[in-house]
Each structure stands twice: as C-alpha cells, then as structure tokens.
Enzyme design. Structure first.
Site, mmCIF file in Angstrom:
data_model
loop_
_atom_site.group_PDB
_atom_site.id
_atom_site.type_symbol
_atom_site.label_atom_id
_atom_site.label_comp_id
_atom_site.label_asym_id
_atom_site.label_seq_id
_atom_site.Cartn_x
_atom_site.Cartn_y
_atom_site.Cartn_z
ATOM 1 N N LYS A 138 7.537 78.746 28.787
ATOM 2 C CA LYS A 138 9.041 78.335 28.282
ATOM 3 C C LYS A 138 9.330 80.395 29.307
ATOM 4 O O LYS A 138 10.745 79.776 29.688
ATOM 5 C CB LYS A 138 9.204 78.983 26.634
ATOM 6 C CG LYS A 138 9.383 77.612 26.219
ATOM 7 C CD LYS A 138 9.031 77.984 24.746
ATOM 8 C CE LYS A 138 8.341 78.269 23.499
ATOM 9 N NZ LYS A 138 9.097 78.737 21.750
ATOM 10 N N LYS A 195 0.531 78.425 34.020
ATOM 11 C CA LYS A 195 0.526 76.941 33.083
ATOM 12 C C LYS A 195 2.537 77.295 32.880
ATOM 13 O O LYS A 195 2.996 78.343 32.909
ATOM 14 C CB LYS A 195 0.112 78.195 32.063
ATOM 15 C CG LYS A 195 -1.330 77.325 31.642
ATOM 16 C CD LYS A 195 -1.183 77.400 29.731
ATOM 17 C CE LYS A 195 -0.447 77.825 28.863
ATOM 18 N NZ LYS A 195 -0.776 78.274 27.680
ATOM 19 N N LYS A 212 4.650 92.595 28.466
ATOM 20 C CA LYS A 212 6.151 92.492 27.663
ATOM 21 C C LYS A 212 6.939 93.644 28.055
ATOM 22 O O LYS A 212 8.351 94.196 28.019
ATOM 23 C CB LYS A 212 6.465 91.911 26.350
ATOM 24 C CG LYS A 212 5.820 90.806 26.059
ATOM 25 C CD LYS A 212 6.063 89.838 24.951
ATOM 26 C CE LYS A 212 6.202 87.916 25.419
ATOM 27 N NZ LYS A 212 6.418 87.497 23.654
#
Ligand code: TRP
Length: 341
Positions: free
Chosen positions: A209, A206, A123
C-alpha cells in the site's frame, strides 16, 4: 480457577484476531495474502477483524479521507465474504478499551524495547525521530492491546509484523507474571509463503500500500481496463523465456503467480503453456479481472447503502466490547486502579 482460566476453558474454538489499516487502497496482495484467508477462517475459528483507524493516525491523514476509507474497508471486508453473523468486524476507535488498555500496557512495556522496533526505525529513517509522532513510537503497544483484549490465540499477520507480535507476547507475559494471569499469550500465524503477489513495477518487493507506485499495484476497486493496463505494462525480465523462477525471473514469475491465483492453478504448471510474454500478460490480465469481478460487484451493492455498513460496524463494536471491556476491567483491577462503582 481464575476468571480467565474459566473463560478460556469455556471457549471451544480457537480465537483469531487480525487488524487492517484503513489507509491507501486495499490491493490484490492484501486480498490474496490476508483477507481471503480471513473469509475462510471465520468458519473454523472465533474470528475478530479490526479496522485499525487509530493506528492510521500515526502518520498524516486527510480527515475526510480517513473516514471515507474506514467505511470503504468495512464494505470491502463484507464484499470479500466476511459474514458479520459469523465473525466480528469492527472499527478500533469504536471500542475505547483499545487506547485505554494501551495506556496500561505502555506502563508495562519499556522504552528500550520500543526503540528496537525495526518498523519505527524504518519509518523515521527519512524524516528523523525528532519530528515523528509519539504515537508512531508507541504504536506496537496499541497493537498489543488490540490482541490481548480479545484473548486471541492466533494472530495472522504478514512477516513485517512478526516483531510487533513478539512484543505483544512479551508484554502479555510480563503483565501476567507481574500482576496475575489476565492475558492469553497469542501465537503468530504467519502464512507459509503460498501465493505472494509482488509489485508489478518492481517484482523484487511485495505489492505494498505504501511502497508501491499506483502502477505497481492492482487496487481491489480498479476498473477492468485499469487492471488490464497495469498488468500489460508490468515489468518483465530481459530474456524472453517463460519459466517460473522467482529469483532469476521475478517479473515473469509474478505474472505466472497472478494467473495461478486467479485460476486456482500453480505457476509451474502454467509456465509450460506459454513461450511468450505477450499471451501470458493478456491471460493474466483477463484472469485477474474475472477474479476480482465478484468482489467488485458485491462491493458496489454494499457501498450503495453506507448506513447499512455503519450499522454492521456498530453491531460489530458491540460484540467486540462484550469481550474487550471485561478484559480491560480485569487488567485495571490487577494493576491497582480503583473500580468506579
Ligand atoms: N500493525 C498491523 C499492520 O500495519 C495492523 C494491526 C494493528 C494488527 N493491530 C493489529 C494486525 C492486531 C494484527 C493484530 O499491518
């Protein structure tokens, strides 16, 4: 026998805890991979489900939107069949013991072990560490607090959370050996790769979100025509053979997986029934629309009474606190803090 030993013996059921962030929209992958299992788990285990709004603050959020999403996730969990009379659904920030225990555990965790967390590295890869919020760095400790406060035995999480769970175990064990046996050491419960819903635009990742584009994911509250359009525009594979082979044919395999999930069948069986992509897409779209319909209908009813949802969440927080507060007090005492009274 210490208090914890006693409490542990008196608990007849395994305790399960998991958390979900109220950011982005919950999508089909969240429902299939996590939330629907929570609904079935609640009858077998003493289950706690936490909407982790404090975790959401580690990245930038619009305040009004965060508040709205928190309520929305609460309503979606209820719509998905979580029964507040059976399990405990609550909002993390409503139980101040979470950030309180997190501080204590930050004084148990080491800087070095937090630095090794791959999610932190990922991140901060783009923007650099310097600008990252300090909370993004300490986030796994807050997650450890979420888990350890409840003496959770099992923590169902996706594979991406495996390292954080390992850290929670390490912190709990270190605390117990340094200060006395306060915490139950949890096991990860990572679901065997059953149904795995992939991104519609990039079926090698996958459905996510944060990483999927709006076209790549089916949000649980997408209207039927939007679901249909997204599935019909899903990326398929270059040849036109219908075969279940996630490695060689990820796009078609994902469509078969979606249809299988929605019709309670298996992708291999279904593959035999199709020889063209078009009909497979049509059927998958129609099946997913029907699969989500009961959830969407229930959601519309529930969210029509926001005060009702707030009330359920407040009652959940009361139940959660009755477990979390004594754990926090025991940990604080063990570390040498003077009780207030
Ligand atoms: N970190 C998890 C995620 O991003 C959410 C989470 C927070 C969680 N606290 C938890 C999951 C405790 C399980 C248990 O998905």
């Amino acid at each position: 026998m210490g208090d914890r030993g006693l409490a542990h013996t008196m608990r007849l059921m395994t305790r399960v805890l998991s958390g979900i962030q109220p950011t982005g929209d919950l999508h089909l992958g969240n429902f299939v991979g996590a939330v629907r299992h929570w609904a079935s788990d609640q009858h077998q285990h003493d289950s706690y489900y936490c909407i982790v709004d404090l975790h959401a603050l580690t990245l930038e959020q619009d305040p009004a939107e965060l508040r709205a999403k928190t309520l929305q996730v609460g309503a979606l969990l209820l719509a998905a069949g979580l029964d507040p009379d059976v399990c405990t659904i609550f909002v993390q920030s409503h139980v101040p013991a979470h950030p309180q225990l997190s501080w204590l555990l930050e004084c148990v965790a080491s800087f070095g072990e937090l630095r090794r967390m791959t999610q932190f590295k990922d991140k901060t890869a783009k923007g650099g560490e310097g600008a990252a919020r300090a909370g993004l760095f300490t986030y796994p400790v807050l997650m450890a607090a979420d888990i350890l406060l409840y003496h959770a035995d099992r923590v169902p999480v996706g594979d991406d959370q495996r390292q954080h769970l390992e850290l929670a175990r390490d912190i709990g064990e270190r605390f117990n050996s340094r200060y006395g046996e306060i915490f139950t050491i949890p096991q990860a419960a990572i679901p065997k790769v059953g149904a795995r819903v992939m991104d519609l635009q990039d079926p090698t990742i996958k459905m996510s979100k944060s990483r999927s584009s709006p076209q790549g994911k089916v949000s649980l509250l997408d209207p039927p025509e939007v679901i249909t359009r997204k599935i019909k525009r899903a990326v398929t594979d270059v040849d036109s053979e219908v075969r279940y082979d996630p490695k060689a044919k990820p796009g078609v395999s994902n469509l078969l997986e979606l249809l299988a999930v929605a019709t309670d069948s298996t992708p291999k069986e279904l593959a035999a029934k199709y020889d063209q992509y078009g009909p497979l897409k049509n059927d998958a779209a129609a099946a997913v629309v029907e699969f989500l319909r009961p959830l969407q209908t229930a959601y519309a009813d529930i969210i029509a009474d926001p005060a009702g949802v707030t009330k359920v969440l407040a009652a959940g927080a009361d139940k959660a606190e009755s477990v979390a507060n004594p754990t926090l007090a025991a940990a604080a005492l063990a570390m040498g803090l003077l009780p207030r009274s």
